[in-house]
Scaffold this active site. Structure first.
Site, short mmCIF file in Angstrom:
data_model
loop_
_atom_site.label_atom_id
_atom_site.label_comp_id
_atom_site.label_asym_id
_atom_site.label_seq_id
_atom_site.Cartn_x
_atom_site.Cartn_y
_atom_site.Cartn_z
N SER A 60 51.20 45.46 86.01
CA SER A 60 51.38 44.50 84.89
C SER A 60 52.54 43.42 85.33
O SER A 60 53.40 43.76 85.71
CB SER A 60 52.24 45.51 83.70
OG SER A 60 52.83 44.78 82.82
N ASP A 71 42.10 39.66 80.97
CA ASP A 71 41.92 39.30 79.65
C ASP A 71 40.65 38.53 79.55
O ASP A 71 40.34 38.09 78.42
CB ASP A 71 42.94 37.70 79.76
CG ASP A 71 44.43 38.35 79.57
OD1 ASP A 71 44.62 39.64 79.16
OD2 ASP A 71 45.51 37.74 80.04
N GLY A 98 52.91 40.16 73.49
CA GLY A 98 53.66 40.97 74.40
C GLY A 98 54.22 40.51 75.47
O GLY A 98 55.23 41.02 75.86
#
Ligand code: S3P
Length: 432
Positions: free
Chosen positions: A164, A320, A92
């Site tokens: 993000s 994460d 990504g």
């Protein structure tokens, strides 16, 4: 590949982890647009970062690599139009950051990836890039993305609709070549590696506090100057060993040269809150990032403090690490609850579903929410779990296997190489 993991008494030893994945991607990309030659040491051994380098080569950049030592000859304004689609694999960060970089320069390119990447939302980068004047074709806001190229972008002020760092970085990278200045407003602070590294390459980055968040601005036409840097160890990879040591009393593990960036370090706060003994020494700065050595020791099982829920702003700073924190929860007095983590559903797999399914397969008691889960302390039983093609799920459940009765089999475990090719070997070396 099936990976078998046996119950383990404790983990002990000294290790290093691969160079930080987020920082390595950025180092490669910024080196490619800088004037001069950049030397990068401790470049991540992950498949994801190799993917970024491969894309740069297809864009006409000269990349030399010898293990974790990478030399990149920058070509500001000199990217070649790729002859085939750029394959961003599972990454990504590669697709979202390179789309910003290329949209800014005005190169025509198609960016695609594996099945997982092609199912992830790209509208979040298409929207701001189109606002800047880029023309991007996609089907339903998913990859493949076709950047039509040839447009000169105009700077914008853009407030992130989702927390993000990839979207923030995409817009800032596009802004480097846009007309005027480009600002990104984030109401929830996310990892700031792009801001730090841009400064390292000589770019002026203006960061001002704005309410609970911040506004980050760069000027179009900024020139980058090559630099030499050493990438810190990846704290997200270190997290698996921190949790393994925390849940197996009698453990003592030291991980050297790990990144301690405050926008990535919420895992330390959770471990400390659960009573895990963490010691950070040898603190210094590398590549504009704080780093140090982390020692974790445990003498008793971790305990969740009363009314402690992981939620809100904190989530972005441990996003994460959630798969392995779920394992911490299953092995802690009082369990663990996480909310406000709906972003996990659009990672390499739907991580909420992957975690819940695997924990249940190991006999854990877990409740699923749209934006998180709650897990009770459970006697984990070895069983058959799946990575769901997601590297962090494969590694988190290897850690769960250490604490489970009997043998745990992880199906499709080879994807661990997406971030950490030697993970199972390193974990095995610590087991006693
Ligand atoms: C990353 C940002 C995060 C993180 C990913 C790497 C980065 O993703 O989950 O592993 O390098 O900027 P989002 O920006 O989608 O939150």
């Amino acid at each position: 590949m099936k990976q078998r993991v046996q119950r383990t008494e404790r983990v002990r030893g000294n290790i290093t982890v691969p160079g930080d994945k987020s920082i390595s991607h950025r180092a490669g990309m910024l080196a490619a647009i800088a004037e001069g030659t950049t030397q990068i040491r401790n470049f991540s051994s992950s498949e994801d970062c190799a993917t970024t380098l491969k894309c740069l080569v297809e864009l006409g950049i000269e990349v030399k690599r010898d293990g974790d030592y990478v030399v990149i000859a920058g070509r500001p304004g000199g990217f070649a139009t790729p002859t085939a689609a750029l394959d961003c694999g599972n990454s990504g960060t590669t697709i979202r950051l390179i789309s910003g970089l290329l949209a800014g320069i005005g190169i025509e390119a198609t960016l695609t990836g594996d099945e997982s990447l092609r199912s992830r939302p790209m509208g979040r980068v298409i929207t701001p890039l189109e606002k800047m004047g880029a023309v991007i074709e996609s089907s339903d806001g998913k990859a493949p993305l076709h950047l039509v190229g040839g447009q000169r972008l105009a700077g914008i002020e853009y407030e992130l609709p989702v927390a993000s760092a990839q979207v923030k970085s995409c817009v800032l990278l596009a802004g480097l070549s846009a007309e005027g200045s480009t600002s990104v407003i984030e109401t929830t602070p996310t990892r700031d590696h792009t801001e730090r590294m841009l400064r390292g390459f000589g770019v002026e980055v203006d960061v001002s506090a704005l309410g609970p968040g911040r506004k980050i601005s760069v000027r179009g036409g900024s020139r980058l100057k090559a630099t030499d840097l050493t990438v810190p160890g990846d704290v997200s990879s270190a997290a698996f060993f921190l949790v393994a040591a925390a849940i197996l009393p009698g453990s003592d593990v030291t991980i050297t040269d790990v990144g301690l960036n405050p926008t990535r370090s919420a895992i330390f706060d959770v471990l400390k809150a659960y009573g895990v003994e963490l010691q950070i020494t040898n603190q210094r700065v590398s590549a504009g990032e704080p780093i140090g050595d982390i020692r974790v020791r445990s003498s008793q099982p971790p305990v969740r403090p009363a009314d402690y829920t992981i939620r809100g702003e904190m989530v972005a700073n441990l996003i994460d690490e959630v798969p392995v924190l779920a394992v911490l929860g299953a092995c802690s007095e009082g369990g663990l609850e996480i909310r406000d983590a709906g972003e996990l559903r659009v990672k390499e797999s739907d991580r909420i579903a992957s975690i819940v399914t695997n924990l249940r397969a190991m006999s854990a008691e877990v409740e699923e929410f749209e934006d998180g889960f709650r897990i009770e302390k459970s006697e984990l039983k070895g069983g058959r779990v799946d990575s769901f093609g997601d590297h962090r799920i494969a590694m988190a459940f290897a850690v769960a296997g250490l604490a489970a009765e009997g043998e745990t089999v992880i199906e499709n475990a080879e994807c661990a190489a997406v971030s950490f090719p030697t993970f199972f070997k390193v974990l095995g070396s610590l087991a006693e």
